[in-house]
Design an enzyme around this catalytic site. Sequence first.
Site, PDB file in Angstrom:
ATOM      1  N   ASN A  13       0.878  -1.173   0.000  1.00 24.36           N
ATOM      2  CA  ASN A  13       0.000   0.000   0.000  1.00 24.36           C
ATOM      3  C   ASN A  13       0.917   1.225   0.000  1.00 24.36           C
ATOM      4  O   ASN A  13       1.537   1.533   1.010  1.00 24.36           O
ATOM      5  CB  ASN A  13      -0.881  -0.036   1.257  1.00 24.36           C
ATOM      6  CG  ASN A  13      -1.701   1.223   1.415  1.00 24.36           C
ATOM      7  OD1 ASN A  13      -1.797   2.047   0.500  1.00 24.36           O
ATOM      8  ND2 ASN A  13      -2.320   1.385   2.581  1.00 24.36           N
ATOM      9  N   TRP A  14       0.982   1.872  -1.140  1.00 20.79           N
ATOM     10  CA  TRP A  14       1.952   2.972  -1.277  1.00 20.79           C
ATOM     11  C   TRP A  14       1.442   4.287  -0.689  1.00 20.79           C
ATOM     12  O   TRP A  14       2.157   5.272  -0.653  1.00 20.79           O
ATOM     13  CB  TRP A  14       2.340   3.140  -2.761  1.00 20.79           C
ATOM     14  CG  TRP A  14       3.111   1.971  -3.307  1.00 20.79           C
ATOM     15  CD1 TRP A  14       3.552   0.880  -2.600  1.00 20.79           C
ATOM     16  CD2 TRP A  14       3.528   1.749  -4.663  1.00 20.79           C
ATOM     17  NE1 TRP A  14       4.218  -0.003  -3.431  1.00 20.79           N
ATOM     18  CE2 TRP A  14       4.219   0.516  -4.704  1.00 20.79           C
ATOM     19  CE3 TRP A  14       3.388   2.468  -5.850  1.00 20.79           C
ATOM     20  CZ2 TRP A  14       4.766  -0.009  -5.879  1.00 20.79           C
ATOM     21  CZ3 TRP A  14       3.932   1.954  -7.025  1.00 20.79           C
ATOM     22  CH2 TRP A  14       4.609   0.737  -7.041  1.00 20.79           C
ATOM     23  N   LYS A  15       0.198   4.301  -0.277  1.00 21.44           N
ATOM     24  CA  LYS A  15      -0.391   5.493   0.364  1.00 21.44           C
ATOM     25  C   LYS A  15      -0.142   6.741  -0.490  1.00 21.44           C
ATOM     26  O   LYS A  15      -0.108   6.642  -1.709  1.00 21.44           O
ATOM     27  CB  LYS A  15       0.140   5.635   1.792  1.00 21.44           C
ATOM     28  CG  LYS A  15      -0.037   4.345   2.597  1.00 21.44           C
ATOM     29  CD  LYS A  15       0.208   4.496   4.065  1.00 21.44           C
ATOM     30  CE  LYS A  15       0.009   3.145   4.741  1.00 21.44           C
ATOM     31  NZ  LYS A  15       0.120   3.191   6.182  1.00 21.44           N
ATOM     32  N   HIS A  99      -9.353   1.473   5.235  1.00 19.44           N
ATOM     33  CA  HIS A  99      -8.060   1.633   5.908  1.00 19.44           C
ATOM     34  C   HIS A  99      -8.221   2.575   7.100  1.00 19.44           C
ATOM     35  O   HIS A  99      -8.990   3.526   7.048  1.00 19.44           O
ATOM     36  CB  HIS A  99      -7.024   2.188   4.918  1.00 19.44           C
ATOM     37  CG  HIS A  99      -5.633   2.095   5.455  1.00 19.44           C
ATOM     38  ND1 HIS A  99      -5.138   3.001   6.368  1.00 19.44           N
ATOM     39  CD2 HIS A  99      -4.650   1.181   5.259  1.00 19.44           C
ATOM     40  CE1 HIS A  99      -3.906   2.653   6.684  1.00 19.44           C
ATOM     41  NE2 HIS A  99      -3.582   1.543   6.027  1.00 19.44           N
ATOM     42  N   GLU A 101      -6.477   4.877   8.136  1.00 24.66           N
ATOM     43  CA  GLU A 101      -6.218   6.294   7.837  1.00 24.66           C
ATOM     44  C   GLU A 101      -7.464   6.939   7.231  1.00 24.66           C
ATOM     45  O   GLU A 101      -7.748   8.115   7.478  1.00 24.66           O
ATOM     46  CB  GLU A 101      -4.991   6.415   6.913  1.00 24.66           C
ATOM     47  CG  GLU A 101      -3.702   6.161   7.692  1.00 24.66           C
ATOM     48  CD  GLU A 101      -2.580   5.488   6.913  1.00 24.66           C
ATOM     49  OE1 GLU A 101      -2.606   5.511   5.674  1.00 24.66           O
ATOM     50  OE2 GLU A 101      -1.680   4.925   7.570  1.00 24.66           O
ATOM     51  N   GLU A 171      -5.543  -5.077  10.741  1.00 25.94           N
ATOM     52  CA  GLU A 171      -4.514  -4.066  10.959  1.00 25.94           C
ATOM     53  C   GLU A 171      -4.799  -3.318  12.258  1.00 25.94           C
ATOM     54  O   GLU A 171      -5.580  -2.350  12.258  1.00 25.94           O
ATOM     55  CB  GLU A 171      -4.502  -3.058   9.807  1.00 25.94           C
ATOM     56  CG  GLU A 171      -4.198  -3.660   8.463  1.00 25.94           C
ATOM     57  CD  GLU A 171      -3.566  -2.618   7.537  1.00 25.94           C
ATOM     58  OE1 GLU A 171      -2.439  -2.841   7.100  1.00 25.94           O
ATOM     59  OE2 GLU A 171      -4.198  -1.577   7.275  1.00 25.94           O
ATOM     60  N   GLY A 177       2.487   1.898  10.895  1.00 22.82           N
ATOM     61  CA  GLY A 177       3.468   2.971  10.746  1.00 22.82           C
ATOM     62  C   GLY A 177       4.185   3.357  12.031  1.00 22.82           C
ATOM     63  O   GLY A 177       4.830   4.398  12.104  1.00 22.82           O
ATOM     64  N   SER A 214       3.366  -2.391  10.497  1.00 22.19           N
ATOM     65  CA  SER A 214       4.805  -2.432  10.773  1.00 22.19           C
ATOM     66  C   SER A 214       5.474  -3.745  10.372  1.00 22.19           C
ATOM     67  O   SER A 214       6.399  -4.220  11.052  1.00 22.19           O
ATOM     68  CB  SER A 214       5.084  -2.116  12.251  1.00 22.19           C
ATOM     69  OG  SER A 214       4.694  -0.790  12.544  1.00 22.19           O
ATOM     70  N   GLY A 235       2.848  -1.170   4.324  1.00 26.25           N
ATOM     71  CA  GLY A 235       2.982   0.240   3.964  1.00 26.25           C
ATOM     72  C   GLY A 235       4.443   0.594   3.750  1.00 26.25           C
ATOM     73  O   GLY A 235       5.007   0.388   2.669  1.00 26.25           O
ATOM     74  N   GLY A 236       5.085   1.092   4.798  1.00 22.78           N
ATOM     75  CA  GLY A 236       6.453   1.604   4.713  1.00 22.78           C
ATOM     76  C   GLY A 236       7.420   0.696   3.957  1.00 22.78           C
ATOM     77  O   GLY A 236       8.128   1.153   3.043  1.00 22.78           O
TER      78      GLY A 236
HETATM   79  P1  PGA Z   1       2.904   0.018   7.689  1.00 22.85           P
HETATM   80  O1  PGA Z   1       1.446   0.292   7.081  1.00 22.85           O
HETATM   81  O2  PGA Z   1       3.412  -1.246   7.089  1.00 22.85           O
HETATM   82  O3  PGA Z   1       3.711   1.225   7.287  1.00 22.85           O
HETATM   83  O4  PGA Z   1       2.727  -0.086   9.170  1.00 22.85           O
HETATM   84  C1  PGA Z   1       0.545  -0.759   6.914  1.00 22.85           C
HETATM   85  C2  PGA Z   1      -0.734  -0.247   6.319  1.00 22.85           C
HETATM   86  O5  PGA Z   1      -1.109   0.893   6.589  1.00 22.85           O
HETATM   87  O6  PGA Z   1      -1.413  -0.952   5.560  1.00 22.85           O
END
Ligand code: PGA
Length: 254
Positions: A13-15, A99, A101, A171, A177, A214, A235-236
């Site tokens: 997930n490149w956000k 998500h 966010e 999640e 994150g 994470s 994500g990251g």
């Molecule tokens: P993260 O994000 O791997 O940076 O914790 C995961 C996500 O938001 O799907």
Amino acid sequence: MKMTSWPKILCGNWKMNLIASEAIELSKGLIPLSEKAKKSMIWVAPTFTSISAVQNVLKDTTIKVGAQNIHWESTGAFTGEISHQMLRELCVEFVIVGHSERRQIFGETNEMISKRLKKALENNFYGILCIGETEIERREGATEDIIESQLESCLYNLDMNEYQSLVIAYEPVWAIGTGNVASLDQIESAHKFIRKKLEKLTKDALPPIIYGGSVTPDNFESIISTPEVHGALVGGASLDIQKFTELSQIIESN
Ligand code: PGA
């Protein structure tokens, strides 16, 4: 009930990261992974503005390109939103909905998320539904109640056949994150709880349940070996080709 026959899923997930030229570079680095991925599927969700460029790089590979949201209407006065037709035109294959966010920063409710998910699934996209508790909810012992209510209110309107294209991403919000990855016990018990709920909702097509929060090459080996974990939403670490390559190697050798 038998676990799903889906291959494991590694989804980046490149956000809101990477302009198109950067997304193209990262995508080129994914091509060798797709050639080696025999036991797993690689999915990536770039920003809307990079989807077309990424699709172009990955079109001859097995990698699925997805979107980070979808609106429940087909057209209309919905400033800032994107429709299933627009995503179809870009050859998008899956969408991420719910998500944390989107829930926390943009106030998306379970009601909105259920409509987004329904629209995605009835238009033949795969849908990744994200669920998970906040830190306070976990501290208060409300994790299972939250997961249950998210599942019930986001899935109540699905047809049986739509479960075949559904993926659940557990999640925990406090793990996203932050570097605070959930413990293996926490992951296993949440996934088990989710599976039991899903078994009540669907008979044949049990959706895969993947973990997010994470995930890094340092912790992934044990996460992916944990019973009930069918992949990861990353994500990251998905923005770093070296780390994402390692994640892919781990999932393949597992
Ligand atoms: P993260 O994000 O791997 O940076 O914790 C995961 C996500 O938001 O799907």
